[in-house]
Write an enzyme that holds these catalytic residues in place. Structure first.
Site, PDB file in Angstrom:
ATOM      1  N   LYS A 121     164.542  -3.005 -42.773  1.00 45.42           N
ATOM      2  CA  LYS A 121     163.085  -3.009 -42.022  1.00 45.42           C
ATOM      3  C   LYS A 121     161.834  -2.798 -42.769  1.00 45.42           C
ATOM      4  CE  LYS A 121     162.370   0.806 -40.120  1.00 45.42           C
ATOM      5  NZ  LYS A 121     161.866   2.252 -40.352  1.00 45.42           N
ATOM      6  N   LYS A 125     153.632   5.061 -46.921  1.00 45.01           N
ATOM      7  CA  LYS A 125     155.140   5.098 -46.688  1.00 45.01           C
ATOM      8  C   LYS A 125     155.778   3.831 -47.271  1.00 45.01           C
ATOM      9  CE  LYS A 125     159.338   6.012 -45.136  1.00 45.01           C
ATOM     10  NZ  LYS A 125     160.363   7.063 -45.712  1.00 45.01           N
TER      11      LYS A 125
END
Ligand code: NAP
Length: 295
Positions: free
Chosen positions: A240, A172
Site C-alpha cells: 500500500k 511518511k
C-alpha cells in the site's frame, strides 16, 4: 491527566499505543471492528466501546489507527463515523499511513465540523509502539499540535511538526521509500553472503558497526537469517505504502527508479500470497531471483 481519548483501530500498532496512553494516565475508550481487541484494552485499564459513537462521545482527543485511506474515510465520514458523533473542538489525530492528498481533504472536512485535525503517521514498528518510542511526523496547525503534546509524548520519542495538513503523510511516504530500499538491499546482501558460505551472523555484526549499519539491519537481519517472517509490519501494508509513494512522486514529477524497482518486488511478494509476512519477507522473492530458495 484529565483528557479523555477515543482510540479507533486496536491492531498490531493501535493496541500497544492505546495501552501506553492508559499508562500515562489518560482515560482511553477503545473501539475495534473485531470487539475482542477492545476487550484486551479493557483488561489493561482502558474501556471497551461497542461503537465509534460510544468511543467518541465527549472525547477531547480522537485517534484513528487503521490500515488504508478508504478505512480512514469510512471511520471518519461513515453514517456512524467520527464526524457524526464528535464534539466540536476535539482534536482528531490520524496515526494511520494514508495518501497525503486524502489526508489533506479529510482534514478540511474535519475542520468544517469544528475538529482540529493532525495527520501523524508513525515509524518504529511494533517494538516502537510497545516501548512508546515511535517517530511521529505531524501535519497540521502548530497550536493544535502543541495542545496535545502530552498525547504524543506517551506514544513517541521523536515527534516533529513537519508542515500543514498532509505534510506528515508526505514525510511518511519518504520514510517507507527509504525502509523498503534498505530491506531490499539487505536481502540481496544476505543472499550474496550465503552464496559464498560466509558466516552470516558475524558478517551482519561487522556490517552493523560501519556505514552499512542501520536500524533495518539491526531489526530485520536476523529475521532473514532465520527465515522468520512473523509480522511486525505486513508486506500488504508496505505494498500500500509503495503505491502511495510512487503515485505521489509521479504527481510531483519526481523520478524514483530504485523505489519503483523495490515497489515491483514488494508487489511480487504480495502476489505470491505472502502479503501477511513481515516486510523483511521481501527476502523470499530476492532469494527466488537467484534460484537460491530451493534449498
Ligand atoms: P493492523 O494490525 O492490520 O490493524 C488495523 C486495525 O484497523 C485493526 O484493528 C482492524 O480491525 C482495524 N480496521 C481495519 N479496517 C477497518 C475499517 N475499514 N474500519 C474500522 N476498523 C478497521 O494494522 P497495523 O499494523 O496496526 O497498521 C495500522 C496503520 O499503521 C497502517 O496504516 C500501517 O501502515 C501503519 N503502520 C504500521 C506499522 C507496523 O509495524 N505494523 C508501523 C508503522 C505504521 P480488525 O481487528 O477488525 O481487523
Amino acid at each position: 491527566m484529565s483528557k479523555t481519548i477515543a482510540f479507533i483501530g486496536l491492531g498490531i500498532m493501535g493496541l500497544p499505543m492505546a495501552k501506553n496512553l492508559v499508562s500515562a494516565g489518560f482515560t482511553v475508550r477503545g473501539f475495534n471492528r473485531t470487539p475482542a481487541k477492545a476487550e484486551a484494552l479493557a483488561e489493561a485499564g482502558g474501556q471497551a466501546a461497542a461503537t465509534i459513537a460510544e468511543a467518541v462521545d465527549g472525547a477531547d482527543v480522537i485517534i484513528t489507527m487503521v490500515p488504508d485511506s478508504p478505512d480512514v474515510e469510512n471511520v471518519l465520514l461513515g453514517d456512524e463515523g467520527i464526524l457524526a458523533s464528535a464534539a466540536a473542538g476535539a482534536t482528531w489525530i490520524d496515526f494511520s499511513t494514508i495518501r497525503p492528498d486524502v489526508a489533506t481533504d479529510l482534514a478540511e472536512q474535519a475542520k468544517e465540523k469544528g475538529l482540529k485535525p493532525l495527520d501523524a503517521p508513525v515509524s518504529g514498528g511494533e517494538p516502537g509502539a510497545i516501548d512508546g518510542v515511535l517517530s511521529i511526523m505531524v501535519g497540521g496547525e502548530k497550536s493544535d499540535f502543541d495542545a496535545v503534546s502530552e498525547v504524543f509524548d506517551a506514544v513517541g520519542k521523536t515527534i516533529v511538526l513537519v508542515g500543514p495538513s498532509g505534510a506528515g503523510q508526505t514525510v511518511k511516504a519518504a520514510n517507507q521509500l527509504i525502509v523498503a530500499g534498505n530491506i531490499g538491499l539487505l536481502a540481496e546482501a544476505v543472499v550474496f553472503l550465503e552464496a559464498y558460505g560466509v558466516e552470516t551472523t558475524s558478517a551482519l555484526q561487522v556490517l552493523g558497526g560501519g556505514l552499512a549499519g542501520s536500524k533495518v539491519l539491526d531489526q530485520k537481519g536476523q529475521k532473514m537469517l532465520d527465515r522468520s517472517f512473523d509480522p511486525g509490519f505486513r508486506l500488504q501494508l508496505h505494498h500500500k505504502d509503495m503505491g502511495i509513494v510512487t503515485a505521489a512522486a509521479r504527481e510531483a514529477g519526481v523520478a524514483i527508479p530504485l523505489g519503483s524497482t523495490v515497489a515491483q518486488l514488494v508487489a511480487s511478494t504480495v502476489q505470491q500470497g505472502n502479503g501477511g509476512l513481515d516486510h523483511s519477507g521481501l527476502f523470499t522473492v530476492v532469494e527466488q531471483l537467484s534460484g537460491k530458495d530451493r534449498g
